[in-house]
Design a protein around this motif. Structure first.
Motif, PDB file in Angstrom:
ATOM      1  N   LEU A   1      -2.552   8.515  -4.550  1.00  0.00           N
ATOM      2  CA  LEU A   1      -3.438   8.046  -3.473  1.00  0.00           C
ATOM      3  C   LEU A   1      -3.355   8.975  -2.264  1.00  0.00           C
ATOM      4  O   LEU A   1      -4.366   9.304  -1.647  1.00  0.00           O
TER       5      LEU A   1
ATOM      6  N   THR B   1      -1.144   2.642 -12.086  1.00  0.00           N
ATOM      7  CA  THR B   1       0.293   2.856 -11.941  1.00  0.00           C
ATOM      8  C   THR B   1       1.032   2.347 -13.170  1.00  0.00           C
ATOM      9  O   THR B   1       0.564   1.410 -13.827  1.00  0.00           O
TER      10      THR B   1
ATOM     11  N   TYR C   1      -4.248  -2.950   0.772  1.00  0.00           N
ATOM     12  CA  TYR C   1      -2.970  -2.245   0.650  1.00  0.00           C
ATOM     13  C   TYR C   1      -2.697  -1.483   1.951  1.00  0.00           C
ATOM     14  O   TYR C   1      -3.488  -0.610   2.340  1.00  0.00           O
TER      15      TYR C   1
ATOM     16  N   ALA D   1      -4.137  -0.772  -9.532  1.00  0.00           N
ATOM     17  CA  ALA D   1      -2.696  -0.983  -9.720  1.00  0.00           C
ATOM     18  C   ALA D   1      -2.411  -2.286 -10.487  1.00  0.00           C
ATOM     19  O   ALA D   1      -1.451  -2.363 -11.250  1.00  0.00           O
ATOM     20  N   TYR D   2      -3.265  -3.295 -10.270  1.00  0.00           N
ATOM     21  CA  TYR D   2      -2.985  -4.623 -10.852  1.00  0.00           C
ATOM     22  C   TYR D   2      -4.013  -5.055 -11.883  1.00  0.00           C
ATOM     23  O   TYR D   2      -4.087  -6.232 -12.216  1.00  0.00           O
TER      24      TYR D   2
ATOM     25  N   PRO E   1      -8.426  -1.772  -3.633  1.00  0.00           N
ATOM     26  CA  PRO E   1      -7.769  -2.135  -4.876  1.00  0.00           C
ATOM     27  C   PRO E   1      -8.583  -3.212  -5.587  1.00  0.00           C
ATOM     28  O   PRO E   1      -9.205  -4.049  -4.943  1.00  0.00           O
TER      29      PRO E   1
ATOM     30  N   ALA F   1      -5.125  -6.251  -3.046  1.00  0.00           N
ATOM     31  CA  ALA F   1      -3.767  -6.643  -2.657  1.00  0.00           C
ATOM     32  C   ALA F   1      -3.763  -6.806  -1.144  1.00  0.00           C
ATOM     33  O   ALA F   1      -4.350  -5.968  -0.460  1.00  0.00           O
TER      34      ALA F   1
ATOM     35  N   ARG G   1       8.583   5.986 -11.191  1.00  0.00           N
ATOM     36  CA  ARG G   1       7.598   6.607 -10.294  1.00  0.00           C
ATOM     37  C   ARG G   1       6.563   7.437 -11.062  1.00  0.00           C
ATOM     38  O   ARG G   1       6.618   8.671 -11.085  1.00  0.00           O
TER      39      ARG G   1
ATOM     40  N   SER H   1       3.991   1.220 -12.614  1.00  0.00           N
ATOM     41  CA  SER H   1       5.015   0.411 -11.937  1.00  0.00           C
ATOM     42  C   SER H   1       4.912  -1.074 -12.244  1.00  0.00           C
ATOM     43  O   SER H   1       5.899  -1.793 -12.142  1.00  0.00           O
ATOM     44  N   LYS H   2       3.717  -1.544 -12.555  1.00  0.00           N
ATOM     45  CA  LYS H   2       3.512  -2.996 -12.671  1.00  0.00           C
ATOM     46  C   LYS H   2       3.444  -3.417 -14.136  1.00  0.00           C
ATOM     47  O   LYS H   2       4.401  -3.937 -14.679  1.00  0.00           O
TER      48      LYS H   2
ATOM     49  N   ASP I   1      -8.619   1.341  -6.852  1.00  0.00           N
ATOM     50  CA  ASP I   1      -7.166   1.356  -7.070  1.00  0.00           C
ATOM     51  C   ASP I   1      -6.835   0.173  -8.000  1.00  0.00           C
ATOM     52  O   ASP I   1      -6.791  -0.973  -7.574  1.00  0.00           O
TER      53      ASP I   1
ATOM     54  N   GLY J   1       4.277   8.284  -8.837  1.00  0.00           N
ATOM     55  CA  GLY J   1       3.827   6.965  -8.398  1.00  0.00           C
ATOM     56  C   GLY J   1       2.378   7.069  -7.968  1.00  0.00           C
ATOM     57  O   GLY J   1       1.901   8.148  -7.602  1.00  0.00           O
ATOM     58  N   SER J   2       1.652   5.939  -8.041  1.00  0.00           N
ATOM     59  CA  SER J   2       0.251   6.049  -7.605  1.00  0.00           C
ATOM     60  C   SER J   2       0.182   6.240  -6.103  1.00  0.00           C
ATOM     61  O   SER J   2      -0.835   6.704  -5.583  1.00  0.00           O
ATOM     62  N   ASP J   3       1.255   5.949  -5.386  1.00  0.00           N
ATOM     63  CA  ASP J   3       1.255   6.247  -3.949  1.00  0.00           C
ATOM     64  C   ASP J   3       1.012   7.743  -3.714  1.00  0.00           C
ATOM     65  O   ASP J   3       0.250   8.120  -2.834  1.00  0.00           O
TER      66      ASP J   3
HETATM   67  C1  LIG Z   1      -2.656  -1.799  -4.370  1.00  0.00           C
HETATM   68  C2  LIG Z   1      -1.523  -0.887  -4.665  1.00  0.00           C
HETATM   69  N1  LIG Z   1      -1.788   0.379  -4.983  1.00  0.00           N
HETATM   70  C3  LIG Z   1      -0.803   1.251  -5.246  1.00  0.00           C
HETATM   71  C4  LIG Z   1       0.522   0.858  -5.211  1.00  0.00           C
HETATM   72  C5  LIG Z   1       1.583   1.897  -5.448  1.00  0.00           C
HETATM   73  O1  LIG Z   1       2.193   1.784  -6.652  1.00  0.00           O
HETATM   74  P1  LIG Z   1       3.191   2.908  -7.198  1.00  0.00           P
HETATM   75  O2  LIG Z   1       3.358   3.946  -6.120  1.00  0.00           O
HETATM   76  O3  LIG Z   1       4.443   2.190  -7.511  1.00  0.00           O
HETATM   77  O4  LIG Z   1       2.513   3.469  -8.396  1.00  0.00           O
HETATM   78  C6  LIG Z   1       0.850  -0.452  -4.896  1.00  0.00           C
HETATM   79  C7  LIG Z   1       2.262  -0.858  -4.861  1.00  0.00           C
HETATM   80  O5  LIG Z   1       2.649  -1.944  -4.627  1.00  0.00           O
HETATM   81  C8  LIG Z   1      -0.201  -1.349  -4.609  1.00  0.00           C
HETATM   82  O6  LIG Z   1       0.059  -2.609  -4.270  1.00  0.00           O
END
Ligand SMILES: Cc1ncc(COP(=O)(O)O)c(C=O)c1O
Length: 365
Positions: free
Chosen positions: A90, A207, A111, A183-184, A151, A155, A218, A209-210, A181, A85-87
């Motif tokens: 990060l 990521t 975030y 992610a979106y 981000p 976000a 993940r 994930s989106k 970041d 996951g990008s978490d």
């Molecule tokens: C701005 C931002 N970065 C990173 C993430 C983490 O995404 P993931 O761990 O699912 O890759 C999120 C998840 O909602 C996010 O909103």
């Protein structure tokens, strides 16, 4: 609290993830997942992984996946780091690249995992206020810093910062790492990955994930100069050598390769977003311009908490943040399928006007 805890644990305020309720028939618009399932090629790749090879450890450096990501972004595998996951990407980034004497800078509304990592790793940070219209003003970041992260789109505001502004920041802050970041970004935004070849201080995180519908698998990644990637690998190999299991690696390769499916689903989300925004505006919502798969909105007559509670009573979950106070009146709503968005508009119409919309779809059109 317990005397068995390490000192750092006493000071932690962990991140609170969006709820994953297990209620039947719920319309779940609270954690920015993709309303469409993953590519059929991903499912096929996952099924192919079931077998004897599971007794073996996965590839510790995820070579095939890094190659597939590199190909997609026109960089080399040496520019790519992957994580659970990008978490996780990060988290390693904070520890590997953002811990210096000067504070790391990030927006005051962003975030909420960023300050959590800072507290975990003992990193000084300074929150930089967004403008009144929730925009990042680069001039506010041109100060002494131990790194910058935000981000893009941000976000939970969904606002996009122009690439020219990010480039101005990279030039003005050449002595520290700037992490974008993204992610979106794959819902109509412009990625700054092409700038990586020109700016050795730029790290971009993504990521699956989106926009690739794989929140459950993940997988996230970072793209940057090989020197930055080496720092991440040093932390990763001091923490967990196998962050991506065999399923994650195989599924993510298939997702990165199925460009047609990716293009089709993100376009569908963007089209639904436009219809959702129109529907919300008809109901007098204030909608922050969105380039993400969610919208950030408020209504002049209702608090965010009130609307979220009323929607929940109607089986629709959205997100309301009470902190910071400046955004407490807002709702963050994930863009769902057209049918889910229509149900949301119908429910809001009922809450706001005390009536069931005669035809929910007419409010959306
Ligand atoms: C701005 C931002 N970065 C990173 C993430 C983490 O995404 P993931 O761990 O699912 O890759 C999120 C998840 O909602 C996010 O909103």
């Amino acid at each position: 609290m317990s005397r068995f805890w390490s000192a750092v644990v006493h000071g932690l305020t962990p991140y609170v993830p969006g709820e994953q309720p297990r209620l039947p028939n719920l319309i779940k618009l609270n954690t920015n997942e993709n309303p469409y399932g993953p590519s059929p090629r991903v499912l096929e790749a996952l099924r192919a992984e079931i077998g004897d090879s599971l007794r073996l450890y996965p590839d510790p450096i995820s070579e095939r996946l890094r190659q597939a990501i590199a190909l997609r972004h026109e960089v080399t595998a040496a520019n790519v780091f992957v994580g659970n996951g990008s978490d996780e990407v990060l988290a390693h980034t904070f520890q590997a690249l953002l811990k210096h004497d000067a504070p790391v800078l990030f927006p005051d509304i962003t975030y909420s995992f960023y300050p959590v990592y800072c507290r975990l790793y003992g990193i000084r940070y300074r929150e930089v206020a967004l403008t009144g219209s929730f925009e990042i003003d680069i001039d506010d970041y041109l100060q002494a810093n131990g790194g910058i992260i935000f981000p893009n789109p941000n976000a939970p505001t969904a606002r996009l910062l122009a690439q020219t502004e990010i480039e101005r920041l990279l030039q003005g802050s050449a002595g520290s790492v700037v992490v974008v970041d993204e992610a979106y970004v794959n819902f109509g935004g412009v990625s700054v990955v092409p700038l990586v070849s020109r700016y050795p201080n730029l790290l971009v995180t993504h990521t699956l994930s989106k926009s690739r519908s794989l929140a459950g698998l993940r997988v996230g990644y970072a793209i940057g100069h090989p020197v930055l990637i080496e720092a991440l690998n040093r932390v990763k190999d001091s923490f967990n050598s196998y962050p991506l299991n065999r399923f994650a690696q195989a599924g993510a390769v298939a997702a990165m390769e199925d460009q047609a499916y990716f293009e089709d689903t993100w376009h569908r989300v963007v089209e639904s977003r436009q219809r959702l925004v129109t529907g919300l505006q008809k109901l007098a919502f204030d909608v922050v311009p969105s380039t993400a798969n969610f919208v950030f909105v408020r209504h002049p007559r209702y608090t965010g908490a009130e609307l979220a509670a009323q929607l929940r009573g109607r089986g629709i979950v959205v997100r309301n943040f009470q902190n910071p106070a400046r955004i407490a009146s807002y709702l963050r709503i994930t863009v769902g399928t057209d049918a889910q968005c229509e149900a949301l508009i119908g429910a809001l119409n009922e809450i706001l006007n005390g009536s069931v919309a005669s035809s929910p779809s007419s409010a959306l059109s």
